[in-house]
Motif scaffolding. Structure first.
Motif, mmCIF file in Angstrom:
data_model
loop_
_atom_site.group_PDB
_atom_site.id
_atom_site.type_symbol
_atom_site.label_atom_id
_atom_site.label_comp_id
_atom_site.label_asym_id
_atom_site.label_seq_id
_atom_site.Cartn_x
_atom_site.Cartn_y
_atom_site.Cartn_z
ATOM 1 N N ARG A 135 -15.654 16.151 -19.008
ATOM 2 C CA ARG A 135 -14.828 16.562 -19.921
ATOM 3 C C ARG A 135 -14.863 18.002 -20.378
ATOM 4 O O ARG A 135 -16.118 18.077 -20.899
ATOM 5 C CB ARG A 135 -14.418 15.664 -21.238
ATOM 6 C CG ARG A 135 -13.914 14.206 -20.690
ATOM 7 C CD ARG A 135 -13.715 13.484 -22.048
ATOM 8 N NE ARG A 135 -13.719 11.936 -21.841
ATOM 9 C CZ ARG A 135 -14.774 11.180 -21.779
ATOM 10 N NH1 ARG A 135 -15.977 11.699 -22.368
ATOM 11 N NH2 ARG A 135 -14.664 10.123 -21.501
ATOM 12 N N THR A 136 -14.026 18.937 -20.200
ATOM 13 C CA THR A 136 -14.019 20.248 -20.543
ATOM 14 C C THR A 136 -13.739 20.566 -21.882
ATOM 15 O O THR A 136 -12.768 19.957 -22.307
ATOM 16 C CB THR A 136 -13.246 21.155 -19.527
ATOM 17 O OG1 THR A 136 -13.550 20.911 -18.179
ATOM 18 C CG2 THR A 136 -13.573 22.692 -19.740
ATOM 19 N N TYR A 137 -14.379 21.115 -22.615
ATOM 20 C CA TYR A 137 -14.295 21.596 -24.187
ATOM 21 C C TYR A 137 -14.219 22.811 -24.365
ATOM 22 O O TYR A 137 -13.704 23.380 -25.346
ATOM 23 C CB TYR A 137 -15.506 20.921 -25.058
ATOM 24 C CG TYR A 137 -16.610 21.273 -24.855
ATOM 25 C CD1 TYR A 137 -17.549 20.744 -24.184
ATOM 26 C CD2 TYR A 137 -17.111 22.590 -25.770
ATOM 27 C CE1 TYR A 137 -19.000 21.150 -24.197
ATOM 28 C CE2 TYR A 137 -18.396 22.755 -25.596
ATOM 29 C CZ TYR A 137 -19.322 22.217 -24.818
ATOM 30 O OH TYR A 137 -20.447 22.515 -24.848
ATOM 31 N N ALA A 138 -14.732 23.688 -23.271
ATOM 32 C CA ALA A 138 -14.260 25.281 -23.403
ATOM 33 C C ALA A 138 -14.446 25.862 -22.070
ATOM 34 O O ALA A 138 -15.033 25.267 -21.013
ATOM 35 C CB ALA A 138 -15.626 25.991 -24.108
ATOM 36 N N GLN A 139 -13.452 26.534 -21.614
ATOM 37 C CA GLN A 139 -13.059 26.971 -20.286
ATOM 38 C C GLN A 139 -13.038 28.635 -20.387
ATOM 39 O O GLN A 139 -11.691 28.820 -21.022
ATOM 40 C CB GLN A 139 -12.020 26.256 -19.701
ATOM 41 C CG GLN A 139 -11.816 27.072 -18.284
ATOM 42 C CD GLN A 139 -10.857 26.035 -17.587
ATOM 43 O OE1 GLN A 139 -10.722 25.004 -17.643
ATOM 44 N NE2 GLN A 139 -10.365 26.600 -16.407
ATOM 45 N N ARG A 173 -15.444 21.900 -10.582
ATOM 46 C CA ARG A 173 -15.944 20.961 -11.332
ATOM 47 C C ARG A 173 -17.541 20.809 -11.271
ATOM 48 O O ARG A 173 -18.087 20.991 -10.165
ATOM 49 C CB ARG A 173 -15.560 19.420 -10.987
ATOM 50 C CG ARG A 173 -14.043 19.361 -11.044
ATOM 51 C CD ARG A 173 -13.879 18.829 -12.341
ATOM 52 N NE ARG A 173 -12.201 18.498 -12.564
ATOM 53 C CZ ARG A 173 -11.576 18.426 -13.625
ATOM 54 N NH1 ARG A 173 -11.977 18.494 -14.642
ATOM 55 N NH2 ARG A 173 -10.399 18.288 -13.602
#
Length: 155
Positions: A102-106, A85
């Motif tokens: 908040r993840t929007y691309a990984q 994180r």
């Protein structure tokens, strides 16, 4: 014969189809044996006169989370890579904590993995060494004595 072939040449149609397939699957390995999309960890496999050398590229994996085993000629590499994180910056204006990100691309793989590699018949399961350094798991599997090259004296 004219019913079978249209105005275009059959071979040029095959060439067109091959170009379309190549553009559709661009960036993938050139053969099925070269690798699977999404396979983790990726591996390099080589051989010497004395051993089979496997290097698995698994950065960010804790050695306590790795399990390497050999059973019936199959080498299994299993484990888990935990998500990392990002830390909240010091100049953040609100009081968000790290859990609020908040993840929007990984693109980095996280989670449990298992990779099975079939070893050659001359692999000796009693001669295995594994070491992990700089994100690379290096596994050396010795070869059986009977399979090693030897010089024969001609009489």
């Amino acid at each position: 014969m004219s019913d079978l072939y249209s105005r275009s040449d059959l071979f040029s149609e095959f060439d067109r189809l091959q170009r379309q397939m190549a553009s559709l699957f661009g960036g993938l390995p050139s053969s099925i044996r070269a690798g699977r999309l999404g396979a983790f960890p990726q591996v390099n496999i080589g051989t010497t006169d004395d051993s089979i050398e496997i290097v698995a590229f698994a950065p960010g994996v804790n050695t306590a989370e790795l399990d390497v085993s050999i059973d019936k000629g199959l080498l299994t590499i299993a484990g888990e890579r935990k998500p990392v994180r990002p830390e909240a910056s010091d100049d953040a204006r609100d009081d968000r904590t790290r859990n609020d990100v908040r993840t929007y691309a990984q693109e980095r793989f996280t989670g449990a993995f298992r990779r099975v590699i079939e070893l050659p018949q001359n692999a000796d399961p009693d001669k295995v060494q594994a070491r992990y350094a700089n994100g690379c798991l290096s596994i050396t599997v010795g070869k059986r004595e009977a399979s090693r090259p030897r010089a024969i004296t001609v009489q």
